[in-house]
Design a protein around this motif. Structure first.
Motif, short mmCIF file in Angstrom:
data_model
loop_
_atom_site.label_atom_id
_atom_site.label_comp_id
_atom_site.label_asym_id
_atom_site.label_seq_id
_atom_site.Cartn_x
_atom_site.Cartn_y
_atom_site.Cartn_z
N THR A 55 0.80 -1.23 0.00
CA THR A 55 0.00 0.00 0.00
C THR A 55 0.83 1.28 0.00
O THR A 55 0.28 2.35 -0.22
CB THR A 55 -0.96 0.03 1.21
OG1 THR A 55 -0.22 -0.12 2.41
CG2 THR A 55 -2.02 -1.05 1.10
N ASP A 56 2.11 1.19 0.20
CA ASP A 56 2.97 2.38 0.25
C ASP A 56 4.35 2.07 -0.31
O ASP A 56 4.74 0.91 -0.43
CB ASP A 56 3.17 2.86 1.69
CG ASP A 56 1.97 3.58 2.26
OD1 ASP A 56 1.49 4.51 1.61
OD2 ASP A 56 1.53 3.19 3.36
N ALA A 80 -7.94 -1.79 4.32
CA ALA A 80 -8.76 -2.14 3.16
C ALA A 80 -8.96 -0.96 2.21
O ALA A 80 -8.86 -1.11 0.99
CB ALA A 80 -10.11 -2.69 3.62
N GLU A 81 -9.23 0.22 2.74
CA GLU A 81 -9.47 1.39 1.89
C GLU A 81 -8.21 1.78 1.12
O GLU A 81 -8.27 2.10 -0.07
CB GLU A 81 -9.96 2.57 2.74
CG GLU A 81 -11.43 2.49 3.09
CD GLU A 81 -12.34 2.38 1.87
OE1 GLU A 81 -12.20 3.20 0.94
OE2 GLU A 81 -13.17 1.47 1.85
N LYS A 82 -7.08 1.77 1.80
CA LYS A 82 -5.82 2.12 1.17
C LYS A 82 -5.49 1.12 0.06
O LYS A 82 -5.06 1.50 -1.03
CB LYS A 82 -4.73 2.13 2.23
CG LYS A 82 -3.64 3.10 2.01
CD LYS A 82 -2.76 3.13 3.27
CE LYS A 82 -1.66 4.13 3.11
NZ LYS A 82 -0.77 4.14 4.25
N GLU A 88 -6.91 0.33 -7.63
CA GLU A 88 -7.48 1.19 -8.68
C GLU A 88 -6.38 1.96 -9.41
O GLU A 88 -6.40 2.08 -10.63
CB GLU A 88 -8.49 2.16 -8.07
CG GLU A 88 -9.77 1.49 -7.62
CD GLU A 88 -10.72 2.43 -6.87
OE1 GLU A 88 -10.46 3.65 -6.83
OE2 GLU A 88 -11.71 1.92 -6.32
N GLU A 89 -5.41 2.45 -8.65
CA GLU A 89 -4.30 3.19 -9.25
C GLU A 89 -3.48 2.30 -10.18
O GLU A 89 -3.12 2.71 -11.29
CB GLU A 89 -3.42 3.76 -8.15
CG GLU A 89 -2.30 4.64 -8.62
CD GLU A 89 -1.45 5.18 -7.48
OE1 GLU A 89 -0.25 5.40 -7.71
OE2 GLU A 89 -1.98 5.38 -6.36
N ILE A 99 -6.01 -8.51 -10.28
CA ILE A 99 -5.41 -8.11 -9.01
C ILE A 99 -6.31 -8.57 -7.89
O ILE A 99 -7.48 -8.20 -7.83
CB ILE A 99 -5.21 -6.58 -8.92
CG1 ILE A 99 -4.32 -6.07 -10.06
CG2 ILE A 99 -4.58 -6.22 -7.57
CD1 ILE A 99 -4.09 -4.56 -10.04
N LYS A 100 -5.76 -9.38 -7.01
CA LYS A 100 -6.47 -9.86 -5.82
C LYS A 100 -5.88 -9.14 -4.61
O LYS A 100 -4.75 -8.68 -4.63
CB LYS A 100 -6.33 -11.36 -5.68
CG LYS A 100 -6.91 -12.12 -6.86
CD LYS A 100 -6.87 -13.61 -6.63
CE LYS A 100 -7.43 -14.36 -7.81
NZ LYS A 100 -8.75 -13.99 -8.24
N SER A 101 -6.65 -9.08 -3.53
CA SER A 101 -6.14 -8.43 -2.33
C SER A 101 -6.15 -9.40 -1.16
O SER A 101 -6.95 -10.33 -1.10
CB SER A 101 -6.99 -7.20 -1.99
OG SER A 101 -8.32 -7.56 -1.74
#
Length: 141
Positions: A55-56, A80-82, A88-89, A99-101
């Motif tokens: 995420t970063d 989850a939001e990040k 999406e980016e 893409i799975k999370s």
């Protein structure tokens, strides 16, 4: 005189040190400036790369680069939001890859790895980039 002089011995040792240092520098230069060999893990259009800490920073950049090279992704994050925003980016670069999370706090002692593995059953995971780092938190009094 058949004996090796001190000067000759020091010159030989110095030459060995210079050769070893030059070799180490060249190996480092090849790693950082040579061509990437990550494509050897892209076995098919179904290949997935699992990137933790995506995420970063480094994890996000690595995930984006792998996606651009043709990998499907499994991205790990604890927010989850990040993670949704990162997905999406990354998808906005125009590839038509999956893409799975995987949302889990890597510092949690009760991670259900069996459930994680079960959800990816049948996926061709060919590359894992472990970007999660943590250290014990110490309280200062």
């Amino acid at each position: 005189n058949d004996m090796v002089s001190t000067t000759q011995l020091l010159v030989a040792v110095g030459a060995l040190v210079v050769a070893q240092t030059t070799y180490a520098f060249l190996r480092l230069a090849v790693i950082y400036f040579g061509p990437s060999r990550v494509d050897r893990y892209l076995h098919s259009p179904k290949s997935y790369a699992l990137v933790t800490g995506a995420t970063d920073g480094i994890g996000k950049v690595v995930a984006t680069k792998l996606y651009k090279r043709g990998f499907n992704l499994i991205l790990h994050g604890r927010n989850a939001e990040k993670l949704k925003g990162v997905i999406e980016e990354i998808k906005s670069v125009g590839q038509a890859k999956d893409i799975k999370s995987w949302i889990v706090d890597a510092n949690s002692p009760d991670i259900d790895f069996e459930a994680a593995v079960a959800q990816w059953d049948g996926l061709e995971i060919t590359l894992v980039v472990n970007n999660v780092g943590s250290a014990p938190v110490r309280e200062f009094t």
